[in-house]
Write an enzyme that holds these catalytic residues in place. Structure first.
Site, PDB file in Angstrom:
ATOM      1  N   GLU A  12      43.758 -25.174  39.625  1.00  0.00           N
ATOM      2  CA  GLU A  12      43.146 -24.087  40.282  1.00  0.00           C
ATOM      3  C   GLU A  12      44.467 -22.808  40.501  1.00  0.00           C
ATOM      4  O   GLU A  12      44.032 -21.618  40.253  1.00  0.00           O
ATOM      5  CB  GLU A  12      42.640 -24.466  41.730  1.00  0.00           C
ATOM      6  N   ASP A 181      30.644 -29.406  39.093  1.00  0.00           N
ATOM      7  CA  ASP A 181      29.882 -30.692  38.407  1.00  0.00           C
ATOM      8  C   ASP A 181      28.580 -30.729  39.775  1.00  0.00           C
ATOM      9  O   ASP A 181      28.553 -30.050  40.948  1.00  0.00           O
ATOM     10  CB  ASP A 181      30.395 -31.838  38.711  1.00  0.00           C
TER      11      ASP A 181
END
Length: 214
Positions: A12, A181
């Protein structure tokens, strides 16, 4: 305005670092999980006294309207793995005794987040983010979580801990989570791995647009 951003993982951080000049934001990695997130938040507040703190990164999504690469903006945050029970006084599932059952995102930051002008096709969902020290890689675990929080839009491992720390220290807070997800539609976390392998690039543009609007 002095803005702090906290992410959990190197993946990230690598996505976000090119988006922000070092003199524009304080961008730091906490490590995964609630304790790491709280420690880094305290250190950021002590060292830099930011005017607001943003949690960003990826999260599992929940709901028929949620898809991979959508962004969930926190309206509220709660823990999905905390229960203090009835023995020491009434508390609800997800509540740390003596603190609110849910932590509200800062109203002015939330208003700004929901008024952003975004490119066509970019979907932002306001809603509840729940946090716990568990990477949700099975449908059974996700069903357990949404059994307690059916309205939750995203599940992560840091945001509520950052929210709690900001609440205690009176620092405005909001979380932006990119959906990597959908556990109830997935098996073996394959969506999560595909996210990082194929489509993670440019996933944090909503966070960038938000910060540019402040």
């Amino acid at each position: 305005m002095k803005i702090g951003i906290i992410v959990a993982m190197d993946k990230e951080l690598q996505q976000l670092r090119p988006l922000f000049p070092e003199d524009q934001v304080i961008l730091q990695k906490s490590g995964i999980g609630k304790v790491n997130a709280a420690i880094q938040t305290v250190e950021m507040i002590r060292q830099f006294q930011p005017d607001c703190i943003i949690s960003t990164g990826c999260a599992g999504g929940n709901g028929d309207d949620i898809n991979v690469q959508d962004v969930v903006v926190s309206t509220q945050l709660a823990y999905h793995d905390v229960y203090c029970g009835e023995a020491i006084g009434h508390s609800v599932y997800g509540q740390v005794q003596g603190l609110p059952p849910r932590f509200d995102a800062d109203p002015s930051l939330l208003e700004k987040a929901l008024s952003l002008s975004l490119p066509k096709g970019v979907k932002v969902h306001p809603g509840l983010i729940v946090t716990g020290d568990w990477f949700v890689d099975t449908k059974d675990k996700m069903r357990e979580i949404v059994g307690h929080f059916p309205e939750a839009k995203a599940v992560d491992m840091e945001s509520c801990a950052i929210a709690q720390t900001c609440y205690i220290n009176k620092v405005p807070f909001i979380s932006f989570r990119v959906i990597s997800d959908i556990p109830l539609r997935d098996t073996d976390a394959s969506m999560y791995h595909d996210f990082w392998n194929t489509i993670a690039q440019n996933s944090f543009q909503v966070t960038k647009t938000f910060i540019e609007s402040l």
